[in-house]
Enzyme design. Structure first.
Site, mmCIF file in Angstrom:
data_model
loop_
_atom_site.group_PDB
_atom_site.id
_atom_site.type_symbol
_atom_site.label_atom_id
_atom_site.label_comp_id
_atom_site.label_asym_id
_atom_site.label_seq_id
_atom_site.Cartn_x
_atom_site.Cartn_y
_atom_site.Cartn_z
ATOM 1 N N ARG A 146 0.855 -1.181 0.000
ATOM 2 C CA ARG A 146 0.000 0.000 0.000
ATOM 3 C C ARG A 146 0.895 1.237 0.000
ATOM 4 O O ARG A 146 1.922 1.277 0.685
ATOM 5 C CB ARG A 146 -0.928 0.018 1.228
ATOM 6 N N HIS A 168 0.469 -0.414 -10.363
ATOM 7 C CA HIS A 168 -0.392 -1.241 -9.507
ATOM 8 C C HIS A 168 -0.762 -2.547 -10.221
ATOM 9 O O HIS A 168 -1.934 -2.902 -10.361
ATOM 10 C CB HIS A 168 -1.661 -0.479 -9.109
#
Length: 313
Positions: free
Chosen positions: A228, A276
């Protein structure tokens, strides 16, 4: 009574999930009548298959709701929703999600371990006959020993790396030296050559990699973050890269996504940005995991991946 399962993920996801989800539900629920739909009267819905990019934000009308099953491993965008009082389960036991993360992490660890960049881009045609150390001479620290962190750590250990693992609560993973709690972080990072961040985004993990914890790493260490964005203090990371305290950072997740074009990470010669993609939920395997969890709940067994609201994951 027919089970009604509402698919409330992004609009583009239904085309990918419709067939595998229906097939998986038929396999796991047997003769039990179940229908998966994209629209239903709220009071008729038993389960919701959910992703944080969903149109659904108010769970109050779903008075018959037994559980919400998140398609993603991360739940930070829904766990604090006060209208959601039914059990929430994050994505676990998805072999596609796990395998994708293991491949991405292993690939980037090996890239930095072997010094591949110097050979891939070598405009000066230098013949630097200096072999890299063996994996047994490298220490890799994994922060986060959930399903993904444990799988990545195990794969790296199997390759011979000295793997240390850290988590908020004590875990035991064969081949990994495991520590936990605030007192376990420093010895996990102490002298580590590569650190991989796979923690959830919670108040207790934000900026876990900061100026203080970076200083514990070996000089010239590498940071790899597929977890994250909020796990990293961006300013401290950039400062450590500029000073040479860190040699490189490979980052797949960011505080703002897509990463703004003007962000300094894009242009920094010691930063690799990936969009991502470290591990994506794949419809075929995720559908099986969702269906299996619904079958568990219908059999009166605990949901896998049930979220602890207080802990945030």
């Amino acid at each position: 009574m027919t089970l009604t399962i509402l698919f409330a993920a992004g609009a583009d996801s239904w085309a990918a999930y419709e067939r595998p989800l229906r097939a998986a539900l038929a396999e796991h629920l047997g003769n039990r009548d179940a229908e998966v739909v994209t629209d239903a009267a709220p009071e008729s819905v038993d389960y919701i298959v959910y992703a944080p990019d969903s149109w659904l934000s108010d769970f109050t009308p779903y008075t018959r709701l037994k559980a919400v099953l998140n398609l993603w491993a991360g739940v930070e965008n829904v766990v604090s929703n006060r209208t959601l009082t039914a059990p929430l389960a994050r994505m676990v036991d998805d072999e596609g999600l796990t395998q994708g993360m293991v491949e991405w992490v292993t690939g980037h660890v090996l890239r930095h371990h072997l010094g591949m960049d110097a050979h891939i881009v070598n405009p000066d045609r230098r013949w630097d006959h200096q072999p890299p150390p063996l994996a047994t001479e490298r220490t890799v620290a994994i922060l986060g020993l959930g399903a993904l962190g444990a799988a990545c750590g195990t794969a790296l250990s199997d390759l011979g790396f000295r793997v240390r693992g850290w988590s908020r609560s004590q875990k035991g993973v064969p081949g990994i030296s495991c520590r936990a709690g605030e007192e376990g972080l420093a010895p996990t990072l102490d002298g580590a050559d590569i650190v991989v961040l796979l923690l959830p985004d919670t108040p207790g993990t934000r900026c876990v990699l900061n100026a203080r914890s970076i200083a514990w790493l070996a000089p010239g260490a590498v940071v790899i973050n597929p977890g994250r964005g909020a796990l990293v203090d961006d300013d401290a990371l950039l400062a450590a890269l500029e000073s040479g305290r860190l040699s490189h950072a490979t980052l797949d997740v960011f505080r703002t996504e897509p990463l703004p074009r003007e962000h300094p990470f894009w242009a920094h010669e010691r930063v690799t940005v990936t969009p991502h993609i470290a591990s994506e939920t794949r419809a075929s395997s995720a559908a099986r995991a969702i269906a299996a969890n619904i079958a568990r709940a219908e059999a009166g067994r605990p949901l896998k991946g049930r979220v602890d609201r207080a802990a945030g994951y």
